[in-house]
Design an enzyme around this catalytic site. Structure first.
Site, PDB file in Angstrom:
ATOM      1  N   ALA A   1       1.649 -15.208   7.938  1.00  0.00           N
ATOM      2  CA  ALA A   1       0.247 -15.576   8.084  1.00  0.00           C
ATOM      3  C   ALA A   1       0.142 -17.096   7.957  1.00  0.00           C
ATOM      4  CB  ALA A   1      -0.583 -14.883   7.011  1.00  0.00           C
TER       5      ALA A   1
ATOM      6  N   GLY B   1       3.816 -12.087   7.039  1.00  0.00           N
ATOM      7  CA  GLY B   1       3.104 -11.377   8.093  1.00  0.00           C
ATOM      8  C   GLY B   1       3.938 -11.176   9.346  1.00  0.00           C
TER       9      GLY B   1
ATOM     10  N   GLU C   1       5.813  -8.128   8.671  1.00  0.00           N
ATOM     11  CA  GLU C   1       4.836  -7.025   8.668  1.00  0.00           C
ATOM     12  C   GLU C   1       4.375  -6.694  10.090  1.00  0.00           C
ATOM     13  OE1 GLU C   1       2.711  -9.387   5.752  1.00  0.00           O
ATOM     14  OE2 GLU C   1       2.593  -7.634   4.459  1.00  0.00           O
TER      15      GLU C   1
ATOM     16  N   GLU D   1       5.877 -13.895   0.058  1.00  0.00           N
ATOM     17  CA  GLU D   1       4.539 -14.211  -0.461  1.00  0.00           C
ATOM     18  C   GLU D   1       4.540 -14.530  -1.945  1.00  0.00           C
ATOM     19  OE1 GLU D   1       5.298 -11.642   1.513  1.00  0.00           O
ATOM     20  OE2 GLU D   1       3.838 -11.488   3.144  1.00  0.00           O
TER      21      GLU D   1
HETATM   22  N1  CAA Z   1       1.758 -20.984   8.036  1.00  0.00           N
HETATM   23  C1  CAA Z   1       1.409 -22.179   8.536  1.00  0.00           C
HETATM   24  N2  CAA Z   1       2.280 -23.061   9.022  1.00  0.00           N
HETATM   25  C2  CAA Z   1       3.584 -22.730   8.986  1.00  0.00           C
HETATM   26  C3  CAA Z   1       4.038 -21.512   8.479  1.00  0.00           C
HETATM   27  C4  CAA Z   1       3.059 -20.603   8.000  1.00  0.00           C
HETATM   28  N3  CAA Z   1       3.376 -19.383   7.538  1.00  0.00           N
HETATM   29  N4  CAA Z   1       5.368 -21.471   8.567  1.00  0.00           N
HETATM   30  C5  CAA Z   1       5.754 -22.635   9.128  1.00  0.00           C
HETATM   31  N5  CAA Z   1       4.671 -23.401   9.382  1.00  0.00           N
HETATM   32  C6  CAA Z   1       4.638 -24.744   9.977  1.00  0.00           C
HETATM   33  C7  CAA Z   1       5.115 -25.799   8.982  1.00  0.00           C
HETATM   34  O1  CAA Z   1       4.061 -26.169   8.107  1.00  0.00           O
HETATM   35  C8  CAA Z   1       5.534 -26.891   9.926  1.00  0.00           C
HETATM   36  O2  CAA Z   1       4.376 -27.537  10.365  1.00  0.00           O
HETATM   37  P1  CAA Z   1       4.325 -29.184  10.381  1.00  0.00           P
HETATM   38  O3  CAA Z   1       5.367 -29.571  11.396  1.00  0.00           O
HETATM   39  O4  CAA Z   1       2.925 -29.477  10.815  1.00  0.00           O
HETATM   40  O5  CAA Z   1       4.675 -29.617   9.004  1.00  0.00           O
HETATM   41  C9  CAA Z   1       6.109 -26.134  11.111  1.00  0.00           C
HETATM   42  O6  CAA Z   1       5.579 -24.818  11.036  1.00  0.00           O
HETATM   43  C10 CAA Z   1       7.606 -26.025  11.079  1.00  0.00           C
HETATM   44  O7  CAA Z   1       7.987 -25.481   9.793  1.00  0.00           O
HETATM   45  P2  CAA Z   1       9.078 -26.158   8.834  1.00  0.00           P
HETATM   46  O8  CAA Z   1       9.110 -27.624   9.007  1.00  0.00           O
HETATM   47  O9  CAA Z   1       8.822 -25.653   7.450  1.00  0.00           O
HETATM   48  O10 CAA Z   1      10.410 -25.508   9.443  1.00  0.00           O
HETATM   49  P3  CAA Z   1      11.769 -25.236   8.683  1.00  0.00           P
HETATM   50  O11 CAA Z   1      12.747 -24.874   9.746  1.00  0.00           O
HETATM   51  O12 CAA Z   1      12.124 -26.361   7.766  1.00  0.00           O
HETATM   52  O13 CAA Z   1      11.490 -23.952   7.765  1.00  0.00           O
HETATM   53  C11 CAA Z   1      10.608 -21.743   7.302  1.00  0.00           C
HETATM   54  C12 CAA Z   1      11.186 -22.712   8.348  1.00  0.00           C
HETATM   55  C13 CAA Z   1      11.704 -21.391   6.266  1.00  0.00           C
HETATM   56  C14 CAA Z   1      10.182 -20.495   8.021  1.00  0.00           C
HETATM   57  C15 CAA Z   1       9.423 -22.407   6.564  1.00  0.00           C
HETATM   58  O14 CAA Z   1       8.529 -22.929   7.539  1.00  0.00           O
HETATM   59  C16 CAA Z   1       8.652 -21.457   5.696  1.00  0.00           C
HETATM   60  O15 CAA Z   1       9.091 -21.145   4.583  1.00  0.00           O
HETATM   61  N6  CAA Z   1       7.466 -21.026   6.165  1.00  0.00           N
HETATM   62  C17 CAA Z   1       6.561 -20.184   5.386  1.00  0.00           C
HETATM   63  C18 CAA Z   1       7.088 -18.766   5.267  1.00  0.00           C
HETATM   64  C19 CAA Z   1       6.149 -17.940   4.436  1.00  0.00           C
HETATM   65  O16 CAA Z   1       5.938 -18.196   3.261  1.00  0.00           O
HETATM   66  N7  CAA Z   1       5.558 -16.919   5.022  1.00  0.00           N
HETATM   67  C20 CAA Z   1       4.612 -16.046   4.355  1.00  0.00           C
HETATM   68  C21 CAA Z   1       3.209 -16.519   4.609  1.00  0.00           C
HETATM   69  S1  CAA Z   1       1.995 -15.626   3.632  1.00  0.00           S
HETATM   70  C22 CAA Z   1       1.790 -14.166   4.458  1.00  0.00           C
HETATM   71  O17 CAA Z   1       2.360 -13.936   5.488  1.00  0.00           O
HETATM   72  C23 CAA Z   1       0.838 -13.192   3.823  1.00  0.00           C
HETATM   73  C24 CAA Z   1       0.871 -11.855   4.421  1.00  0.00           C
HETATM   74  O18 CAA Z   1       1.353 -10.911   3.854  1.00  0.00           O
HETATM   75  C25 CAA Z   1       0.273 -11.592   5.712  1.00  0.00           C
END
Ligand code: CAA
Length: 258
Positions: free
Chosen positions: A66, A109, A112, A132
């Site tokens: 998400a 998400g 999911e 999460e």
């Molecule tokens: N939401 C918003 N933006 C996201 C995102 C997310 N879930 N995941 C990645 N992005 C964005 C980053 O902020 C970044 O944007 P900017 O260039 O503007 O900074 C861009 O995508 C590229 O990401 P990274 O620079 O972080 O890429 P990376 O290769 O270094 O890392 C990753 C990749 C490990 C997937 C890392 O991006 C990450 O940990 N993302 C979040 C994963 C996460 O926590 N997901 C769960 C979200 S909560 C949820 O999903 C609730 C639910 O149950 C529905």
């Protein structure tokens, strides 16, 4: 082919195709994307010319979860009033079989959403997780429920409580995905699976999905009864007679209901 800002939608033969298209945000699932994906899928579901739906991400990410930046703006009354994430259930309830090709990250998400598909084809780079807990929250699109039903308590607790990522091979071993193939074959394999499903008798495929899906929600006795009733009801359709005649006559079936 029509294009919107967060997805690319097209139809190829009898397969409706939805590609997530927010590459700069690793296909993070914001509200707009949710609405566009679900609307496109609902439209395919009611199209008699579509027998399967294909869900695709990009090479680096199926979806990284998400949209954290969007969620960070919300407070409890807003989340509750909007019933945040509820719309995804409209996708999960569709009758048309859904095939997902997952390459790269399928986190939160994203994992999911993949689990809402009926068949998951993973590329070797696929990474699944429910991270999460690291954001101070818990899964909100079915991770605690669908993951547990798919892989059991031991693995679901491990993933949900630690937030650790698992690779494609572990995902296949624990029953989270249907198949693992080299990355460059993930999309084509998922296409083949979707095309194959779309060649079947449509009501038989839909009822097969309904019966398997019911096993996630009912007791064994209720599920067995539903399965039998669905099985019996297929004898009301020409495709049952055609399928069985074709077998006896050693030829391929020509389905009437597609
Ligand atoms: N939401 C918003 N933006 C996201 C995102 C997310 N879930 N995941 C990645 N992005 C964005 C980053 O902020 C970044 O944007 P900017 O260039 O503007 O900074 C861009 O995508 C590229 O990401 P990274 O620079 O972080 O890429 P990376 O290769 O270094 O890392 C990753 C990749 C490990 C997937 C890392 O991006 C990450 O940990 N993302 C979040 C994963 C996460 O926590 N997901 C769960 C979200 S909560 C949820 O999903 C609730 C639910 O149950 C529905």
């Amino acid at each position: 082919m029509s294009e919107s800002s967060t997805i690319v939608v097209s139809t190829e033969g009898r397969v409706g195709r939805i590609q997530l298209n927010r590459p700069k945000a690793l296909n993070a699932l914001n509200q707009q994307l949710m609405e566009e994906v679900v609307s496109a899928a609902v439209t395919f579901d009611s199209d008699p010319g579509v027998g399967a739906i294909l869900l695709l991400g990009s090479d680096k990410a199926f979806a990284a979860g998400a949209d954290i930046k969007e969620m960070a703006q919300q407070d409890y009354p807003e989340m509750y009033a909007a019933d945040w994430f509820r719309r995804w259930e409209d996708l999960a309830q569709l009758r048309t079989p859904i095939v997902a090709a997952v390459k790269g990250y399928a986190l939160g998400g994203g994992c999911e959403l993949a689990m809402m598909a009926d068949v998951i084809v993973a590329g070797e780079s696929a990474t699944f997780g429910q991270p999460e807990i690291n954001l101070g929250v818990i899964p909100g699109m079915g991770g605690s429920q669908r993951l547990t039903r798919s892989v059991g308590k031991a693995k679901a607790m491990d993933m949900v409580l630690t937030g650790r990522h698992i690779g494609a091979d572990e995902a296949e071993r624990i029953g989270l995905v249907s198949r693992v193939v080299p990355d460059d074959q993930a999309t084509s394999t998922a296409e083949e699976v979707a095309e194959l499903i779309a060649t079947k008798s449509k009501p038989a495929a839909q009822m097969a999905k309904e019966a398997v899906a019911a096993s996630f929600e009912t007791t064994l006795q209720q599920g067995l009864r539903l399965e039998r009733r669905l099985f019996h009801s297929l004898f009301a359709l020409a495709d049952q007679a055609e399928g069985m005649s074709a077998f006896a006559e050693k030829r391929g079936p020509e389905w009437r209901h597609r």
